[in-house]
Design an enzyme around this catalytic site. Structure first.
Site: not given
Length: 393
Positions: A137, A141, A256, A350
């Site tokens: 996809l 930009e 998404e 840790q």
């Protein structure tokens, strides 16, 4: 009725909206991940690449088309089946591998399924489900990340199609993709009412991968900068309606972000399980380190983050699956789980001490991979802006 589901070190009931069928799929995918993907995680991370045969194998097993109709080679399932896949891919031990497969299944092919013509589905969706063609996809930009209305890549109308000029960056699967579902301006003004989507295919004259990008994490995935120099794209490659691309973008944003939340919940669970085992086996001052209060408390906090993230994410998933507007809940789930996943990975590192800093235990990789979560798919700041506006601010 709830059914026991085996997890490392614990047994939990099946949680809605999942059913016994989904949990059977979970066990099948978990075996596949354990036997065929996880053993290669370090090799593929070092190579900065995982082979295309992964897509082919997953296509053969039906995992790339879980939610797609059988008429296109899918399994005829729904978003819940894809949710299971997203969770189990987190157990590969490679965020890059999960990202590459997830970009193909979760963000690049859904627009073709939802908005494509029958011809387009046959040309791109069917081979993508088989793993024969790989999708990406192309939205982000160099000067337009979260602000999709600021997209500058321009598609100029010509006889028979468009001529595209511009660039995209941070494109997952961009190096290997056979086709890129690409957001472009189709008016000089662009913006919300001047965006469209075209499918740009490998081999089109003027289309090139200008750079393969190096990243802090997700090393196994290929991330590219793409260049379009007078690329002719025929009319039949226009996806959906001209100048309605912004709505196409928004249509998949919830899913998404849900996939990101699901992956982070599963990653937190996997890190918790691994660190619990280490805390029981590693001794200091004459006893397992898990018997020391400081370590017990840190593990308790990790468990709370994993469980609260799961509760919030599953709540959002239930609403989404029921067809309700779940933007508020999805946004909360994405915001909550991404930062928590990084914090859990940092706590795991840790607890592992010096071993956690070494590549041998894979914990350092988990921490690097998790750091992208608060940035990708809409940054934490964008999520807070969305929620603030929904609160009437």
């Amino acid at each position: 009725m709830s059914f026991p589901v085996a997890t490392a070190g614990a047994t939990r009931a099946i949680l809605p909206p999942f059913t016994e069928e989904h949990e059977e799929l979970r066990q099948s995918i978990r075996r596949f991940v354990s036997n065929e993907l996880r053993p290669h995680a370090r090799e593929w991370e070092d190579a900065r690449w995982f082979p295309n045969s992964v897509f082919e194998r997953m296509g053969e097993l039906g995992y790339l088309g879980l939610k797609y109709p059988e008429e296109y080679g899918g399994q005829g399932g729904d978003h819940l089946h894809d949710a299971v896949l997203s969770e189990e891919l987190a157990r590969t031990g490679s965020g890059g591998l999960s990202a590459g497969v997830g970009a193909h299944v979760g963000i690049a092919t859904p627009p073709i399924w939802k908005f494509g013509t029958e011809d387009q589905k046959q040309r791109w969706l069917v081979p993508a489900i088989r793993g024969e063609k790989i999708a990406a996809l192309g939205i982000t930009e160099p000067d337009a990340g979260s602000d999709v209305a600021g997209i500058r890549t321009f598609a100029r109308r010509v006889d028979g199609g468009y001529v595209v000029n511009g660039s995209k960056t941070f494109i997952t699967n961009g190096v290997r993709a056979d086709f890129v579902v690409t957001a472009v301006k189709t008016t000089e003004e662009g913006g919300h009412h001047g965006l469209s989507f075209v499918v740009i295919e490998k081999g089109m004259e003027g289309f090139s991968v200008s750079r393969k990008l190096e990243k802090m994490g997700w090393h196994a995935s290929d991330t590219a900068e793409l260049a379009f120099n007078d690329v002719f794209v025929p009319d039949e490659n226009l996806l959906g309606e001209e100048n309605r691309g912004f709505y196409l973008i928004m249509a998949n944003f919830q899913w998404e972000r849900l996939l990101m939340a699901l992956g982070s919940v599963a990653a937190m669970q996997a890190m918790l399980e691994r660190t619990l085992e280490f805390a029981k086996e590693r001794h200091a001052f004459g006893r397992p380190i898990g018997k020391h209060q400081a370590i017990r408390h840190k593990l308790a906090e990790m468990a709370v983050k994993a469980e609260t993230g799961r509760a919030l994410t599953y709540h959002a998933l239930r609403l989404f699956h029921d067809g309700q507007d779940a933007m508020r809940e999805v946004t909360m789930a994405k915001l909550k789980t991404q930062r928590d996943a990084f914090d859990v990975a940092d706590d795991a590192l840790q607890i592992h001490g010096g071993a956690g800093y070494m590549r041998e235990y894979d914990i350092e990789r988990a921490a690097r991979d998790a750091r992208l979560g608060p940035i990708g798919g809409g940054s934490d700041e964008i999520m807070k802006e969305i929620l603030g506006k929904m609160l009437g601010l």
